[in-house]
Write a protein that holds these residues in place. Structure first.
Motif, PDB file in Angstrom:
ATOM      1  N   CYS A 162      50.319  38.243  13.507  1.00  0.00           N
ATOM      2  CA  CYS A 162      50.789  39.582  13.848  1.00  0.00           C
ATOM      3  C   CYS A 162      49.871  40.212  14.888  1.00  0.00           C
ATOM      4  CB  CYS A 162      50.841  40.446  12.588  1.00  0.00           C
ATOM      5  SG  CYS A 162      51.120  42.187  12.928  1.00  0.00           S
ATOM      6  N   CYS A 188      48.104  43.586  13.052  1.00  0.00           N
ATOM      7  CA  CYS A 188      47.090  43.557  11.982  1.00  0.00           C
ATOM      8  C   CYS A 188      46.398  42.204  11.835  1.00  0.00           C
ATOM      9  CB  CYS A 188      47.723  43.966  10.655  1.00  0.00           C
ATOM     10  SG  CYS A 188      48.772  42.679   9.949  1.00  0.00           S
ATOM     11  N   ASN A 245      47.606  39.486  10.601  1.00  0.00           N
ATOM     12  CA  ASN A 245      48.153  38.658   9.525  1.00  0.00           C
ATOM     13  C   ASN A 245      48.691  37.349  10.104  1.00  0.00           C
ATOM     14  OD1 ASN A 245      49.707  37.549   7.439  1.00  0.00           O
ATOM     15  ND2 ASN A 245      51.360  39.053   7.712  1.00  0.00           N
ATOM     16  N   CYS A 290      56.287  41.893  10.378  1.00  0.00           N
ATOM     17  CA  CYS A 290      55.066  41.535   9.650  1.00  0.00           C
ATOM     18  C   CYS A 290      55.139  42.218   8.299  1.00  0.00           C
ATOM     19  CB  CYS A 290      53.827  41.991  10.404  1.00  0.00           C
ATOM     20  SG  CYS A 290      52.330  41.839   9.402  1.00  0.00           S
ATOM     21  N   CYS A 303      51.741  44.600   7.504  1.00  0.00           N
ATOM     22  CA  CYS A 303      51.540  45.957   8.006  1.00  0.00           C
ATOM     23  C   CYS A 303      52.875  46.656   8.229  1.00  0.00           C
ATOM     24  CB  CYS A 303      50.716  45.950   9.283  1.00  0.00           C
ATOM     25  SG  CYS A 303      51.554  45.235  10.704  1.00  0.00           S
TER      26      CYS A 303
HETATM   27 ZN   LIG Z   1      50.934  42.993  10.771  1.00  0.00          ZN
END
Ligand SMILES: [Zn+2]
Length: 693
Positions: free
Chosen positions: A146, A149, A151, A159, A162
């Protein structure tokens, strides 16, 4: 109200990629079945259609993973679902499937008609392609890091960590969820349906003409329409589905949400030669029963398709339900957090109506609701056994004991206030149940039925015919009192059979047998009558309608649920719920940690971010200032629940834009293995802006 000649009732096509769980039952099939059984009891012309939805990418992926053909997957689950539905007494006139030739022909002809009248626009675009599996990848099947964030397991559309909504292009290091290979871009052509052209019509049809729709349905439609409709691709690159019926469309199939609702039409065609009466005459009332996740497809996309095609009627109502959670948590098919209908039927033979009862009493009609095994047991033991079953059993036992097993006469000369009140209650129950069912309020309808049984119990308790029987010697007027009590209770029992029949059909059948009455007596017009059982008629000995459910049975189910016992290989349906054990990240130095400025904050305001299911916009008091922070916690917390909550804020995080809102900071949350989020808060309230280290 319009006088409809015919009724066409559809229930959302279950996806043939797994068995069905009780959430499906409570949300869609049970309410639809109650409604249809009620209409049939009213002797209305009604047909009830459904079938398996057997196309779409998740099926091809499951087939690929299990190394079988998509047809094998859908055959297995189509049959399993069909049996579960029948087992629960869901009384479809037809349960079809979208892999049937008649459906392929119907969907294909529908597409051709729209194509011929120039409805579609063709558009070529670049899309990610997995060279290893030779497949174009839907956004969901691309994963990567992502950009917001970090991820590493973000999806090509969103995502989950977030809550940012993404496009596959934004992902860092995108890879195919099918093969882990790096996808390449390829050009592909698709046919788009111009939804925006139907916006004015949809606004009038829904927002003006259907204000009576349930608030959750109306509200969701309004929010889609207010935010503006976009063209939508109605074709996909795949080999599994209804082939796009155009010469230059090899390797392309109809979008599953284009073909699935047409499945209702195909199923009707398969059922009857008169299918046009049900789909094309405006004195037919069409009602779609669905879950809330299908609202846009049934209220906006499908009606727009029908409008573009011409000649079809539109739904009168789309009574969508919210979701049913299990033991306080969202149903998750991948974690096997669900109660599967086929397993319930095996574990509780003869208890179909108990589940129907509990799911109806607890139906998520206006908000998400919770199913717990304890509540299941309580409702069975205290309502079905103690109220309904007890009343019927007592009536029949006493009739055999005190009235020679025959329906006693009713003596008008000694009628009293209690008798009169019960007679009024029997008459009133019919209208109450009727009004509720017609407004799709099945919980209320059920409540009225149980309430009538409760009134019967109270009446019997006050009359105490068993006490009267002790004083009978030499006093014929006492026998008359006993007769009146048993007579009314028997008529009430026959009334209960009629009223409960749409909701608990298995129980109604048992009552028919015990009362020795024919099915015709269950016609709705007979409800409220006090002449359902003739005087002198002998009845069968009573049998218990319901049995007590023991603690051990419930404990077993809870253990089964918690262990996630998986009988069927796996229930993995969508890649959305994959959860990996979080590993400890690489070591950092203290200086790195010290760069993070953590503060306590207090949530002053929380509002949902439009068009983002997961995001809340929070105003957070940091002592010296109020920050706007967008947080992906909307699924876990309602805005009103978190006002005033103290949280820990990363106060020096670089601002970022989410859904056009600048978010200044981040709040810390803990996440358990089930993906459930928890706030990190100071033990007691402390001043906002206090530093945390
Ligand atoms: Zn994210």
């Amino acid at each position: 109200m319009k006088d409809f000649k015919r009724h066409l009732v559809t229930a959302a096509l279950p996806y043939a990629n797994g068995p069905i769980h009780i959430g499906h039952m409570a949300g869609v099939y049970l309410p639809a079945d109650i409604y249809v059984r009620y209409l049939r009891a009213q002797k209305k012309d009604v047909i009830f259609v459904c079938g398996s939805d057997e196309h779409g990418v998740p099926i091809t992926i499951r087939a690929m993973k299990e190394n079988v053909s998509p047809q094998q997957i859908v055959d297995k689950f189509h049959n399993l679902i069909k049996e579960s539905m029948a087992g629960m007494g869901i009384s479809f006139n037809i349960y079809s499937r979208t892999s049937n030739p008649v459906h392929h022909e119907t969907a294909s002809a529908f597409f051709k008609q729209l194509y011929a009248t120039g409805v579609f626009t063709e558009k070529t675009s670049e899309q990610y392609f997995d060279e290893k599996t030779n497949t174009f990848l839907a956004d969901r099947y691309i994963t990567g890091t992502c950009p917001v964030c970090g991820n590493e397991n973000a999806y090509g559309d969103q995502c989950e960590k977030c809550g940012s909504s993404l496009s596959p292009e934004q992902l860092i290091h995108p890879k195919s969820a099918l093969s882990d290979s790096i996808p390449v871009k390829r050009n592909t052509k698709h046919w788009y349906f111009p939804l925006q052209d139907y916006e004015p019509w949809l606004k009038e049809w829904i927002l003006q003409d259907h204000k009576e729709w349930k608030p959750n349905v109306y509200g969701q439609c309004k929010s889609w329409l207010d935010s503006g409709l976009q063209p939508r691709a109605m074709t996909r690159d795949s080999n599994w589905g209804v082939k796009v019926p155009l010469p230059d469309a090899i390797g392309k199939v109809l979008y599953v949400w284009f073909d699935a609702p047409i499945g209702y039409i195909s199923a009707t065609k398969e059922l009857t030669d008169n299918w046009e009466d049900y789909w094309q005459k405006d004195d037919t009332k069409l009602v779609h029963f669905i879950g809330k996740d299908n609202i846009v497809f049934h209220c906006i996309i499908f009606p727009a398709m029908l409008k573009a095609h011409g000649g079809f009627i539109f739904p009168e109502n789309v009574p969508a339900n919210e979701f049913l959670n299990i033991e306080g948590e969202k149903v998750s098919t991948s974690r096997n957090w669900a109660v599967w209908v086929n397993e319930y039927l095996e574990d509780f033979p003869g208890c179909e109506d108990v589940l129907r009862y509990v799911l109806c009493a607890n139906a998520p009609e206006t908000k998400d609701n919770d199913f717990t095994w304890k509540d299941f047991q309580d409702r069975n033991n205290s309502e079905l056994v103690n109220i309904f079953g007890n009343f019927v059993n007592r009536t029949l036992v006493l009739m055999h004991k005190l009235c020679n097993g025959k329906v006693p006469a009713f003596h008008n000369d000694i009628i009293d206030e209690k008798d009169k009140q019960l007679i009024t209650d029997i008459h009133a129950a019919k209208t109450k149940v009727e009004n509720n069912i017609e407004q799709y309020k099945f919980r209320e309808a059920l409540f009225e039925v149980i309430d009538l049984a409760r009134k019967g119990n109270k009446y019997m308790q006050e009359k105490e015919p068993w006490i009267l029987a002790k004083n009978i010697a030499g006093d014929p007027s006492i026998q008359k009192e006993i007769d009146n009590c048993i007579h009314l209770c028997l008529q009430l029992t026959a009334n209960l059979a009629i009223l409960v029949n749409p909701i608990l059909p298995f129980t109604a059948k048992k009552l028919l047998h015990q009362l020795k009455i024919v099915e015709r007596v269950l016609d709705w017009e007979n409800a409220g009558s006090l002449k359902l059982l003739s005087v002198g008629y002998s009845l069968r000995p009573p049998e218990l309608l319901f049995r007590k459910i023991e603690d051990e049975e419930i404990e077993k189910q809870i253990v089964k649920l918690k262990k996630g016992l998986i009988k069927m290989e796996n229930h993995d349906q969508q890649p959305t719920e994959k959860k990996e054990e979080p590993q400890i990240k690489p070591t950092i130095q203290f200086e790195d940690f010290a760069k993070i400025d953590l503060r306590t904050g207090t949530i002053l305001e929380a509002v949902k971010v439009e068009k983002a299911d997961k995001l809340l916009k929070l105003s957070i008091d940091l002592g010296t200032e109020v920050r706007i922070i967008v947080s992906g916690i909307a699924i876990h917390f309602k805005p009103e629940e978190i006002i005033g909550k103290q949280v820990i804020v990363v106060a020096n995080l670089a601002p970022r834009k989410m859904r056009g809102i600048e978010s200044n900071g981040m709040i810390l949350m803990a996440e358990d293995a089930n993906g459930k989020l928890f706030f990190i808060s100071p033990e007691t309230m402390i001043p906002s802006g206090s530093s945390v280290s």
